[in-house]
Design an enzyme around this catalytic site. Structure first.
Site, PDB file in Angstrom:
ATOM      1  N   ARG A  76       0.842  -1.193   0.000  1.00 12.04           N
ATOM      2  CA  ARG A  76       0.000   0.000   0.000  1.00 12.04           C
ATOM      3  C   ARG A  76       0.881   1.249   0.000  1.00 12.04           C
ATOM      4  NH1 ARG A  76      -1.899   0.847   4.289  1.00 12.04           N
ATOM      5  NH2 ARG A  76      -1.352  -0.956   5.553  1.00 12.04           N
ATOM      6  N   TYR A 216      -1.155  -3.532  -6.896  1.00 14.62           N
ATOM      7  CA  TYR A 216      -1.053  -4.237  -5.607  1.00 14.62           C
ATOM      8  C   TYR A 216      -2.415  -4.287  -4.899  1.00 14.62           C
ATOM      9  CZ  TYR A 216      -0.230  -5.282  -0.781  1.00 14.62           C
ATOM     10  OH  TYR A 216      -0.343  -5.845   0.461  1.00 14.62           O
ATOM     11  N   LYS A 225      -9.728  -2.346   1.288  1.00 14.28           N
ATOM     12  CA  LYS A 225      -9.364  -1.198   2.136  1.00 14.28           C
ATOM     13  C   LYS A 225     -10.156   0.058   1.769  1.00 14.28           C
ATOM     14  CE  LYS A 225      -6.269  -3.672   4.195  1.00 14.28           C
ATOM     15  NZ  LYS A 225      -6.490  -4.096   5.571  1.00 14.28           N
ATOM     16  N   HIS A 245     -10.726  -2.483  11.292  1.00 14.49           N
ATOM     17  CA  HIS A 245      -9.637  -3.324  10.771  1.00 14.49           C
ATOM     18  C   HIS A 245      -9.411  -4.468  11.758  1.00 14.49           C
ATOM     19  CE1 HIS A 245      -5.152  -3.327   9.234  1.00 14.49           C
ATOM     20  NE2 HIS A 245      -5.881  -4.217   8.604  1.00 14.49           N
ATOM     21  N   SER A 267      -1.487  -3.676  10.056  1.00 19.78           N
ATOM     22  CA  SER A 267      -1.123  -4.569   8.962  1.00 19.78           C
ATOM     23  C   SER A 267       0.175  -5.297   9.277  1.00 19.78           C
ATOM     24  CB  SER A 267      -0.954  -3.764   7.677  1.00 19.78           C
ATOM     25  OG  SER A 267      -2.120  -3.016   7.430  1.00 19.78           O
ATOM     26  N   ALA A 268       0.169  -6.599   9.041  1.00 18.72           N
ATOM     27  CA  ALA A 268       1.318  -7.476   9.285  1.00 18.72           C
ATOM     28  C   ALA A 268       1.702  -7.552  10.766  1.00 18.72           C
ATOM     29  CB  ALA A 268       2.521  -7.084   8.423  1.00 18.72           C
ATOM     30  N   CYS A 269       0.690  -7.518  11.643  1.00 17.37           N
ATOM     31  CA  CYS A 269       0.931  -7.648  13.084  1.00 17.37           C
ATOM     32  C   CYS A 269       0.149  -8.800  13.710  1.00 17.37           C
ATOM     33  CB  CYS A 269       0.617  -6.336  13.790  1.00 17.37           C
ATOM     34  SG  CYS A 269       1.790  -5.034  13.357  1.00 17.37           S
ATOM     35  N   THR A 272      -4.266 -12.360  10.742  1.00 12.67           N
ATOM     36  CA  THR A 272      -4.597 -13.589  10.023  1.00 12.67           C
ATOM     37  C   THR A 272      -4.199 -14.803  10.852  1.00 12.67           C
ATOM     38  OG1 THR A 272      -4.388 -12.443   7.920  1.00 12.67           O
ATOM     39  CG2 THR A 272      -4.252 -14.847   7.858  1.00 12.67           C
ATOM     40  N   ASN A 273      -3.042 -14.721  11.512  1.00 13.24           N
ATOM     41  CA  ASN A 273      -2.590 -15.841  12.335  1.00 13.24           C
ATOM     42  C   ASN A 273      -3.503 -16.072  13.532  1.00 13.24           C
ATOM     43  OD1 ASN A 273       0.226 -17.212  11.669  1.00 13.24           O
ATOM     44  ND2 ASN A 273       0.206 -15.142  10.837  1.00 13.24           N
ATOM     45  N   ASP A 292      -9.458  -9.743   8.575  1.00 13.21           N
ATOM     46  CA  ASP A 292      -8.958  -8.389   8.299  1.00 13.21           C
ATOM     47  C   ASP A 292      -9.963  -7.275   8.577  1.00 13.21           C
ATOM     48  OD1 ASP A 292      -6.653  -6.898   7.354  1.00 13.21           O
ATOM     49  OD2 ASP A 292      -7.788  -6.424   5.557  1.00 13.21           O
ATOM     50  N   ARG A 384       2.107 -12.119  -0.624  1.00 10.32           N
ATOM     51  CA  ARG A 384       0.773 -12.478  -0.151  1.00 10.32           C
ATOM     52  C   ARG A 384       0.222 -13.718  -0.835  1.00 10.32           C
ATOM     53  NH1 ARG A 384      -1.669  -8.978   3.960  1.00 10.32           N
ATOM     54  NH2 ARG A 384      -0.100  -7.370   4.200  1.00 10.32           N
ATOM     55  N   ARG A 415       2.830  -4.150  17.522  1.00  8.70           N
ATOM     56  CA  ARG A 415       4.145  -4.765  17.505  1.00  8.70           C
ATOM     57  C   ARG A 415       5.054  -3.830  18.274  1.00  8.70           C
ATOM     58  NH1 ARG A 415       6.758  -8.278  13.610  1.00  8.70           N
ATOM     59  NH2 ARG A 415       4.842  -8.743  12.519  1.00  8.70           N
TER      60      ARG A 415
HETATM   61  P1  GDP Z   1      -1.864  -9.458   9.636  1.00  8.26           P
HETATM   62  O1  GDP Z   1      -1.265  -8.746   8.475  1.00  8.26           O
HETATM   63  O2  GDP Z   1      -2.258  -8.537  10.744  1.00  8.26           O
HETATM   64  O3  GDP Z   1      -2.964 -10.365   9.213  1.00  8.26           O
HETATM   65  O4  GDP Z   1      -0.697 -10.351  10.247  1.00  8.26           O
HETATM   66  P2  GDP Z   1      -0.298 -11.885   9.991  1.00  8.26           P
HETATM   67  O5  GDP Z   1      -1.119 -12.784  10.835  1.00  8.26           O
HETATM   68  O6  GDP Z   1      -0.279 -12.156   8.537  1.00  8.26           O
HETATM   69  O7  GDP Z   1       1.177 -11.888  10.569  1.00  8.26           O
HETATM   70  C1  GDP Z   1       2.148 -10.974  10.093  1.00  8.26           C
HETATM   71  C2  GDP Z   1       3.515 -11.488  10.453  1.00  8.26           C
HETATM   72  O8  GDP Z   1       3.627 -11.558  11.876  1.00  8.26           O
HETATM   73  C3  GDP Z   1       3.790 -12.872   9.902  1.00  8.26           C
HETATM   74  O9  GDP Z   1       5.121 -12.944   9.448  1.00  8.26           O
HETATM   75  C4  GDP Z   1       3.574 -13.772  11.097  1.00  8.26           C
HETATM   76  O10 GDP Z   1       4.362 -14.942  11.041  1.00  8.26           O
HETATM   77  C5  GDP Z   1       3.970 -12.883  12.280  1.00  8.26           C
HETATM   78  N1  GDP Z   1       3.204 -13.218  13.512  1.00  8.26           N
HETATM   79  C6  GDP Z   1       1.864 -13.415  13.594  1.00  8.26           C
HETATM   80  N2  GDP Z   1       1.508 -13.765  14.861  1.00  8.26           N
HETATM   81  C7  GDP Z   1       2.649 -13.784  15.588  1.00  8.26           C
HETATM   82  C8  GDP Z   1       2.946 -14.075  16.962  1.00  8.26           C
HETATM   83  O11 GDP Z   1       2.082 -14.404  17.779  1.00  8.26           O
HETATM   84  N3  GDP Z   1       4.249 -13.968  17.347  1.00  8.26           N
HETATM   85  C9  GDP Z   1       5.232 -13.616  16.468  1.00  8.26           C
HETATM   86  N4  GDP Z   1       6.480 -13.528  16.915  1.00  8.26           N
HETATM   87  N5  GDP Z   1       4.993 -13.342  15.159  1.00  8.26           N
HETATM   88  C10 GDP Z   1       3.721 -13.421  14.726  1.00  8.26           C
HETATM   89  P1  PGA Z   2      -3.123  -7.164   6.574  1.00  9.24           P
HETATM   90  O1  PGA Z   2      -3.909  -6.692   5.250  1.00  9.24           O
HETATM   91  O2  PGA Z   2      -3.770  -6.348   7.633  1.00  9.24           O
HETATM   92  O3  PGA Z   2      -3.433  -8.609   6.579  1.00  9.24           O
HETATM   93  O4  PGA Z   2      -1.674  -6.853   6.457  1.00  9.24           O
HETATM   94  C1  PGA Z   2      -3.417  -5.885   4.279  1.00  9.24           C
HETATM   95  C2  PGA Z   2      -3.153  -4.473   4.744  1.00  9.24           C
HETATM   96  O5  PGA Z   2      -3.626  -4.071   5.824  1.00  9.24           O
HETATM   97  O6  PGA Z   2      -2.494  -3.776   3.977  1.00  9.24           O
HETATM   98 MN    MN Z   3      -5.296  -5.225   6.760  1.00  9.56          MN
HETATM   99 MN    MN Z   4      -3.819 -10.489   7.340  1.00 10.21          MN
END
Ligand code: GDP
Ligand code: PGA
Ligand code: MN
Ligand code: MN
Length: 602
Positions: A76, A216, A225, A245, A267-269, A272-273, A292, A384, A415
């Site tokens: 983004r 992207y 978004k 979000h 994002s990326a925190c 999804t996990n 998301d 992704r 984070r």
């Molecule tokens: P989203 O973008 O908020 O959906 O985040 P994701 O679930 O895709 O995770 C983003 C990154 O953070 C990935 O590289 C994951 O492996 C990492 N991550 C997710 N959960 C954890 C956690 O509980 N601990 C750690 N250390 N890393 C995590």
């Molecule tokens: P994310 O989604 O939250 O899974 O990273 C894409 C974004 O927020 O750009």
């Molecule tokens: Mn997002």
């Molecule tokens: Mn995600």
């Protein structure tokens, strides 16, 4: 070519808008998307022909494709994202603003003839359920087959949606997208067309989206978004609901008690996990509803009901593996997925950093030969996977209920290497709003720019609030005031990313986060205890279930610790953050900061 000659719709509003855009952008062809399997086959084959897609080995990942973007078009672009409200004040201090007419003049010049040599795809879609009380329709026009294919994964779209729009002569959000690379006669296409000039623009009063120059996902799949967060947050403000979000998950205890949890992480925190978490503690079960975006409304019963408006996962690839996220692995292994900016292996599979079975050779996302000895990453950190939500084995059946699910707890998280404990609870809704409004996190590769810099990311919505963030905070406060607090979700703050002195993560995260969820639901049900600290309620010693966890008691303590000195250092940063909003910041948030200061003795 005019749209009407082959337009399969009687919806006047759609017809006239499609004609208007076709006259401006002058595509060679117009394709009205049906969403059928035949259409998918046709589009994916044409993407193979232009070199955008490489078909993966059908024995490993059936009906799945690899794509690599232009190396400049990977995330983004927050600096190129605008909220063009009529009044600059409505945009607020956290968004880029330009006068809507000025912006339209600039973009009309860019859009003028921008689809020459290309096909214009018309994608009728709905965010959320087509049977919802007020279905949230949109039509995306794009000159990218990659975007069209991805939209079919991420949103309910096609003929059925169009029919419903016609039946009700429905309003829709017009969402225009172009990669900004017209083709002259005879000019060969490139695998990833895009333009150095990029604009991601929301016109909130008109409920309209114009995007230019990027292919992207977050910039180009406009239902996500741009609509479901930026435009929807404006609708939500006007209509009294919340567009957030947030992931949504269903947690079932060994005693079969069900709780629904929503969580906002930047994002990326980790959304999804967490959404697909495989609990490590016996007897607990997680099912997913969304990873998301959550749209939440207070129901007649006074509870906050959430739906996921999306239809797929657009997940961060690196770090995903059989240990961290087995449910995501199972989902993508069923096929029907698109992988962007990961590595391609010689056997026609994909790979990324953190995945098992490191290949001896691969083609990196930049198209270079990659080996485990390379000093370059095989995959972009923001690479992704795009995969259908219906393929997820642990999808909760309630996903298909247009009413959604009643949320018991909202988690905010970010984070942070220091300061923020593993988990603590807000004192009440207003304090929870304060925690959300002051949420901070280190920046990630999900947006173009520096990585690892701490910034305020209120409710994880900094890049997605479609109006003045001060007014957005006030909207949250109002939801708390106008409803019965006892029925609203309890609010918690979590941090999976705190570090020890050696720089390692204090907390193992992933499946072990189920221990934190357990404490949260026990807290809601009054079955566990907390200690009051200056920042909120943290787990009382011994109440976090660490049975079977290979972790020293001191490390658990360090993960949960509230360090008053670290928090005192936060105070001036929060103060500075709040000052940005002037009179638009709800006074109660200043009162909350005063309370925090007093409790810290700062
Ligand atoms: P989203 O973008 O908020 O959906 O985040 P994701 O679930 O895709 O995770 C983003 C990154 O953070 C990935 O590289 C994951 O492996 C990492 N991550 C997710 N959960 C954890 C956690 O509980 N601990 C750690 N250390 N890393 C995590
Ligand atoms: P994310 O989604 O939250 O899974 O990273 C894409 C974004 O927020 O750009
Ligand atoms: Mn997002
Ligand atoms: Mn995600």
């Amino acid at each position: 070519m005019t749209a009407t000659t082959q337009a399969p719709t009687t919806h006047e509003g759609i017809l006239s808008w499609v004609n208007e855009i076709a006259e401006m952008t002058r595509p060679d062809h117009i394709h009205w998307c049906t969403g059928s399997d035949e259409e998918w086959d046709h589009l994916t084959r044409s993407l193979e022909a232009t070199g955008t897609f490489t078909r993966l080995n059908p024995a490993i990942k059936p009906n799945s494709f690899y794509a690599a973007s232009d190396p400049t078009d990977v995330a983004r672009v927050e600096g190129r994202t605008f909220i063009c409200s009529v009044d600059e004040k409505d945009c607020g201090p956290t968004n880029n603003w330009m006068d809507p007419n000025e912006m339209k003049a600039i973009m009309r010049d860019l859009y003028d003839g921008c689809m020459r040599g290309r096909t214009m795809y018309v994608i009728p879609f709905v965010m959320g359920h087509v049977e919802a009380e007020n279905p949230m329709f949109g039509v995306e026009i794009t000159d990218s087959a990659y975007v069209t294919v991805s939209m079919r994964v991420m949103a309910r779209m096609g003929t059925e949606v169009l029919r419903k729009m016609e039946e009700t002569n429905a309003k829709f959000v017009p969402a225009l997208h172009s990669v900004g690379m017209p083709l002259e006669p005879g000019q060969a296409d490139v695998a990833w067309p895009c333009n150095d000039t990029k604009y991601i623009v929301q016109f909130p009063e008109e409920r309209m989206i114009w995007s230019y120059g990027s292919g992207y996902g977050g910039n180009a799949l406009l239902g996500k978004k741009c609509y479901a967060l930026r435009i929807a947050s404006v609708m939500a403000r006007d209509e009294g609901w919340l567009a957030e979000h947030m992931l949504i998950l269903k947690l079932t205890s060994p005693q079969n008690v069900v709780k629904y949890i929503a969580a906002a992480f930047p994002s990326a925190c980790g959304k999804t996990n967490l959404a697909m978490l495989a609990p490590t503690i016996p007897g607990w079960k997680v099912e997913t509803l969304g990873d998301d975006i959550a749209w939440m409304r207070v129901g007649e019963d006074g509870r906050l009901w959430a739906v996921n408006p999306e239809y797929g996962f657009f997940g961060v690839a690196p770090g995903t593996n059989e240990h961290t996220n087995p449910n995501a692995m199972k989902t993508i292994n069923k096929g029907n997925s698109v992988f962007t900016n990961v590595a391609l292996t010689p056997d026609g599979d994909i790979w990324w950093e953190g995945l098992e079975n490191t290949p001896e050779h691969a083609r990196s996302w930049k198209g270079e030969d990659w080996t485990p000895d390379s000093d370059q990453l095989s995959s972009h950190p923001n690479s992704r996977y795009c995969t259908p939500i219906k393929q997820c084995d642990i999808l909760a059946p309630e996903y298909d209920d247009p009413r959604g699910v009643p949320i018991d707890a909202i988690l905010f998280g970010g984070r942070r290497k220091t300061t923020i404990p593993l988990v603590f609870e807000a004192r009440d809704w207003t304090h929870g709003t304060f925690l959300g409004a002051t949420l901070s996190s280190e920046t990630t590769a999900a947006a173009v720019g520096a990585v690892g810099v701490v910034r305020r990311d209120p409710m994880a919505m900094l890049p997605f609030i479609g109006y003045n963030a001060g007014h957005y905070f006030n909207h949250w406060i109002t939801v708390g005031k106008e409803n019965d607090a006892a029925k609203l979700p309890r609010i918690f703050y979590v941090n999976w990313f705190r570090r020890d002195d050696e720089g390692g993560f204090l907390w193992p995260g992933f499946g072990e986060n189920s221990r934190v969820l357990k404490w949260i639901v026990e807290r809601i049900d009054g079955q566990t205890s907390a200690v009051e600290t200056p920042i909120g309620h943290v787990p009382a010693p011994g109440t976090l279930d660490v049975e079977g966890l290979d972790m020293a008691p001191e490390a658990v303590e360090a993960a949960l610790a509230v360090d008053v000195e670290e928090w005192k250092a936060e105070v001036p940063q929060i103060q500075e953050w709040f000052e940005k909003f002037g009179d638009d910041l709800p006074a109660v948030l200043w009162t909350e900061l005063d309370g925090l200061k007093a409790r810290l003795g700062a």
